[in-house]
Design a protein around this motif. Structure first.
Motif, PDB file in Angstrom:
ATOM      1  N   PRO A   1      -3.251   3.850  -7.836  1.00 29.31           N
ATOM      2  CA  PRO A   1      -4.149   3.065  -6.993  1.00 29.31           C
ATOM      3  C   PRO A   1      -3.536   1.695  -6.692  1.00 29.31           C
ATOM      4  O   PRO A   1      -2.799   1.131  -7.516  1.00 29.31           O
ATOM      5  N   LEU A   2      -3.833   1.173  -5.531  1.00 33.84           N
ATOM      6  CA  LEU A   2      -3.327  -0.134  -5.135  1.00 33.84           C
ATOM      7  C   LEU A   2      -3.682  -1.187  -6.182  1.00 33.84           C
ATOM      8  O   LEU A   2      -2.844  -2.008  -6.559  1.00 33.84           O
TER       9      LEU A   2
ATOM     10  N   ALA B   1       2.027   7.086  -6.488  1.00 31.72           N
ATOM     11  CA  ALA B   1       0.799   7.820  -6.819  1.00 31.72           C
ATOM     12  C   ALA B   1      -0.093   7.050  -7.794  1.00 31.72           C
ATOM     13  O   ALA B   1      -0.624   7.605  -8.741  1.00 31.72           O
TER      14      ALA B   1
ATOM     15  N   ALA C   1       2.336   1.830  -3.441  1.00 27.09           N
ATOM     16  CA  ALA C   1       1.325   2.402  -4.343  1.00 27.09           C
ATOM     17  C   ALA C   1       1.178   3.903  -4.076  1.00 27.09           C
ATOM     18  O   ALA C   1       1.119   4.697  -5.019  1.00 27.09           O
ATOM     19  N   GLU C   2       1.144   4.290  -2.815  1.00 28.50           N
ATOM     20  CA  GLU C   2       1.039   5.710  -2.466  1.00 28.50           C
ATOM     21  C   GLU C   2       2.262   6.487  -2.965  1.00 28.50           C
ATOM     22  O   GLU C   2       2.124   7.574  -3.523  1.00 28.50           O
ATOM     23  N   GLU C   3       3.467   5.929  -2.764  1.00 31.14           N
ATOM     24  CA  GLU C   3       4.694   6.596  -3.207  1.00 31.14           C
ATOM     25  C   GLU C   3       4.718   6.789  -4.716  1.00 31.14           C
ATOM     26  O   GLU C   3       5.261   7.773  -5.211  1.00 31.14           O
TER      27      GLU C   3
ATOM     28  N   ARG D   1       0.833  -1.207   0.000  1.00 25.76           N
ATOM     29  CA  ARG D   1       0.000   0.000   0.000  1.00 25.76           C
ATOM     30  C   ARG D   1       0.866   1.255   0.000  1.00 25.76           C
ATOM     31  O   ARG D   1       0.587   2.215  -0.718  1.00 25.76           O
ATOM     32  N   ARG D   2       1.946   1.249   0.779  1.00 28.57           N
ATOM     33  CA  ARG D   2       2.847   2.395   0.825  1.00 28.57           C
ATOM     34  C   ARG D   2       3.538   2.601  -0.528  1.00 28.57           C
ATOM     35  O   ARG D   2       3.681   3.731  -0.992  1.00 28.57           O
TER      36      ARG D   2
END
Length: 81
Positions: free
Chosen positions: A36-37, A34, A30-32, A27-28
């Motif tokens: 979606p998971l 930018a 995916a956030e890094e 999840r992190r």
């Protein structure tokens, strides 16, 4: 602890059995990036060998990312320029 999670990739709902630590790091990542998971999972799914299940492919992806932070790969130290 392994937890079964559901995700939709390319319009297909699937479940992934994976440990919390790998899921949280995924999840992190995916956030890094930018994204979606589900998009990151779809990328991993598309790139995995046909004999590797998706849960294992995700674990290897997360491990490879962690090793790259240390200048290593799954096959050993990264080549120096």
């Amino acid at each position: 602890m392994i937890v079964k999670r559901s995700v939709t990739i390319r319009g297909h709902r699937t479940s992934i059995s994976i440990e919390d630590a790998f899921w949280l790091r995924l999840r992190r990542l995916a956030e890094e990036r930018a994204v979606p998971l589900a998009a990151l999972v779809a990328e991993i799914d598309k790139a995995r060998p046909p004999t590797t299940n998706l849960s294992s492919a995700i674990r290897l992806f997360v491990l490879e990312d962690a090793l790259s932070d240390r200048g290593e790969t799954l096959s050993g130290p990264a080549a120096l320029p």
